[in-house]
Every structure is written in structure tokens, then in C-alpha cells.
Scaffold this motif. Structure first.
Motif, short mmCIF file in Angstrom:
data_model
loop_
_atom_site.label_atom_id
_atom_site.label_comp_id
_atom_site.label_asym_id
_atom_site.label_seq_id
_atom_site.Cartn_x
_atom_site.Cartn_y
_atom_site.Cartn_z
N LEU A 175 -2.72 -3.20 6.02
CA LEU A 175 -3.28 -4.56 6.34
C LEU A 175 -3.21 -5.46 5.26
O LEU A 175 -2.83 -6.70 5.27
CB LEU A 175 -4.54 -4.39 7.02
N GLU A 176 -3.71 -4.93 3.90
CA GLU A 176 -3.76 -5.67 2.67
C GLU A 176 -2.24 -6.10 2.52
O GLU A 176 -2.12 -7.19 2.17
CB GLU A 176 -4.56 -4.91 1.60
N LEU A 177 -1.33 -5.03 2.24
CA LEU A 177 -0.07 -5.37 1.99
C LEU A 177 0.64 -6.40 2.96
O LEU A 177 1.28 -7.46 2.59
CB LEU A 177 0.74 -4.13 2.06
N ALA A 178 0.51 -6.40 4.32
CA ALA A 178 0.92 -7.24 5.39
C ALA A 178 0.50 -8.73 4.98
O ALA A 178 1.27 -9.37 5.09
CB ALA A 178 0.87 -6.61 6.88
N LEU A 179 -0.81 -8.77 4.81
CA LEU A 179 -1.38 -9.74 4.56
C LEU A 179 -0.92 -10.78 3.31
O LEU A 179 -0.78 -11.99 3.12
CB LEU A 179 -3.03 -9.86 4.25
N LYS A 180 -0.55 -9.92 2.16
CA LYS A 180 0.01 -10.36 1.07
C LYS A 180 1.35 -10.94 1.34
O LYS A 180 1.82 -12.12 0.88
CB LYS A 180 0.21 -9.46 -0.16
N LEU A 181 2.23 -10.22 2.11
CA LEU A 181 3.66 -10.55 2.55
C LEU A 181 3.58 -11.95 3.29
O LEU A 181 4.23 -12.69 3.03
CB LEU A 181 4.17 -9.39 3.08
N GLY A 186 6.08 -14.02 4.01
CA GLY A 186 7.07 -12.91 4.67
C GLY A 186 7.98 -12.27 3.53
O GLY A 186 8.56 -11.30 4.20
N ALA A 187 8.00 -12.83 2.46
CA ALA A 187 8.92 -12.28 1.39
C ALA A 187 8.86 -11.27 0.95
O ALA A 187 7.71 -10.70 0.57
CB ALA A 187 9.15 -13.63 0.40
N ASP A 188 9.86 -10.21 0.77
CA ASP A 188 9.73 -8.98 0.30
C ASP A 188 9.81 -8.79 -1.03
O ASP A 188 10.57 -9.75 -1.64
CB ASP A 188 11.05 -7.97 1.03
N PRO A 189 8.89 -8.35 -1.77
CA PRO A 189 8.73 -8.47 -3.18
C PRO A 189 10.02 -7.73 -3.82
O PRO A 189 10.27 -7.83 -4.86
CB PRO A 189 7.57 -7.68 -3.52
N GLY A 190 10.54 -6.77 -3.10
CA GLY A 190 11.90 -6.12 -3.37
C GLY A 190 11.52 -4.91 -3.98
O GLY A 190 10.44 -4.47 -4.54
N GLY A 191 12.56 -3.97 -4.15
CA GLY A 191 12.21 -2.36 -4.66
C GLY A 191 11.45 -1.61 -3.56
O GLY A 191 11.16 -2.16 -2.64
N ARG A 196 6.55 -1.81 0.03
CA ARG A 196 6.97 -0.64 1.08
C ARG A 196 5.59 -0.09 1.67
O ARG A 196 4.49 0.26 0.88
CB ARG A 196 7.89 0.49 0.73
N SER A 197 5.52 -0.22 2.98
CA SER A 197 4.09 0.36 3.53
C SER A 197 4.16 1.84 3.53
O SER A 197 5.24 2.57 3.65
CB SER A 197 4.01 0.04 4.82
N PRO A 198 3.06 2.47 3.19
CA PRO A 198 3.00 3.92 3.17
C PRO A 198 2.92 4.38 4.55
O PRO A 198 2.27 3.92 5.46
CB PRO A 198 1.60 4.39 2.35
N LEU A 199 3.65 5.49 4.83
CA LEU A 199 3.71 5.88 6.05
C LEU A 199 3.05 7.12 6.36
O LEU A 199 2.67 7.96 5.21
CB LEU A 199 5.19 6.47 6.55
#
Length: 213
Positions: A175-181, A186-191, A196-199
Motif C-alpha cells: 500500500l505504501e509503495l503504491a501510494l508513492k507510485l 504512476g511512474a516506475d522508479p525502475g529496476g 517491485r511489490s513483494p509477493l
């Protein structure tokens, strides 16, 4: 007319027959429970260790499988495990190269969406929602025109998961990662790493029969 004595005799016979049927059913259910629990343990170990990602959780039961599951209350456990399996077999980290890949990924998402709404366990629903959100974030990574749409949909899934189970650390982090994106458009920081979200682990949802999760 049937005499009272004859009626009593017939009633006693019916009662004995009913007790016999109940006893046979009880024995069959006891055997099926032992077989089902053993199969769950073996299949969980094979699946979580990566030995056999195509493992099956259906035991060889005395009674018809659906009957045993319904009476013993194992249906939800097995259904959830199969959904987790379907998620991993869809190879969520791999790019979609052909139509079969899209079909597998879409099927996994539909099943996770269903479980996220209908599974009787709030903890299992949270895991299903987290996995679905992870798939949506992967979709966001693979598109430019619809990126923010997928990120927002992922955020919705993670928020629901956190509400259902605040201890679900994957959902909280994602959730924190998606909010940052979303704040970045919506830009991907890359790499890898933060982008990448942990699965959830392949063992997410595997548990001893009767615990609900």
C-alpha cells in the motif's frame, strides 16, 4: 389395520437401521478426515518447498469428495490453496508474451477477486486481496497509458486487505509503495527494490486443517 405390536416392531427396525447407517457414515467421515488432513500436509509441504507447484490437495476419500468436504468443512481450505497455486502458476513476475499468459493471469485475478469478497476467513480474504493488488501493480509496470488506473485499483485492494488484517505486512508495504507510485504519477522508479511489490510466499494460506488460515 396394523397392530400396535407390529408398528412397534417396524419402528424398532427402522431405528436400528438408522443407527447402523449413522455408524457407517461416522466411520467413513473419520477415515476421510484422516486422509484429508494427511493429504493437506503432504501437498502443502510439496508446494511451499517448490518441489511440485502442480500438486493437488484432493484426498482419496471413501465418500464423494464434495460430500466429505462439505461435512468436514474443508472446502474453503482447499479452494483457497488452489487459488494461491493458480496465482503462482500464472508467473506474476514474468512479462506477458502470448495469449496463454494473459489467460492464466486473468484467471488467477478473477479467482482472487472472488475469494477476496467471499472467503469466510478475513485473514484469507486479506491474502487474496494482497495477491490481486500485486498482479495489478505488475500490470501498471507493463503499461504506460493505463498505469495510474492499475495503480489506483491496486491501492484499493491493499487498503481492503489492511482493514481486514492489519498484521498483513505485505499489504501494508505494498500500500505504501503504491501510494508513492501514485504521487509520482504512476511512474516506475525502475529496476528492482522499491519499484517491485513483494509477493506473498508460496506458503501463504497454507495452514493446519480447522484453523481457518
Amino acid at each position: 389395520m396394523m397392530t400396535g405390536e407390529r408398528a412397534q416392531s417396524i419402528g424398532a427396525g427402522v431405528g436400528v437401521a438408522a443407527l447402523l447407517v449413522a455408524a457407517i457414515l461416522g466411520v467413513a467421515l473419520a477415515v476421510d478426515l484422516l486422509r484429508a488432513e494427511s493429504r493437506l500436509d503432504v501437498a502443502d509441504a510439496a508446494f511451499t518447498s517448490g518441489v511440485d507447484q502442480n500438486v493437488g490437495w484432493d484426498a482419496d476419500t471413501v465418500l464423494p469428495v464434495r460430500v466429505s468436504r462439505g461435512i468436514l468443512g474443508l472446502g474453503d481450505d482447499v479452494t483457497f490453496r488452489k487459488a494461491v497455486q493458480r496465482f503462482w502458476l500464472s508467473k506474476p513476475r514474468d512479462p506477458l508474451r502470448e495469449f496463454g499468459d494473459v489467460t492464466r493471469r486473468s484467471g488467477a485475478e478473477r479467482e482472487l477477486a472472488r475469494l477476496g469478497e467471499n472467503d469466510p476467513s478475513g485473514v484469507r480474504r486479506a491474502v487474496a486481496l494482497t495477491m490481486r493488488g500485486a498482479l495489478l501493480l505488475e500490470e501498471a509496470r507493463n503499461t504506460t497509458t493505463q498505469r495510474q488506473v492499475f495503480v489506483r485499483r491496486a491501492i484499493e485492494q491493499f487498503r481492503k486487505a489492511v482493514v481486514l488484517d492489519p498484521s498483513n505486512t505485505d499489504a501494508v508495504y505494498n500500500l505504501e509503495l503504491a501510494l508513492k507510485l501514485l504521487r509520482r504519477g504512476g511512474a516506475d522508479p525502475g529496476g528492482g527494490g522499491e519499484g517491485r511489490s513483494p509477493l506473498p510466499s508460496p506458503g501463504a494460506g497454507a495452514a493446519t486443517t480447522g484453523t481457518g488460515f
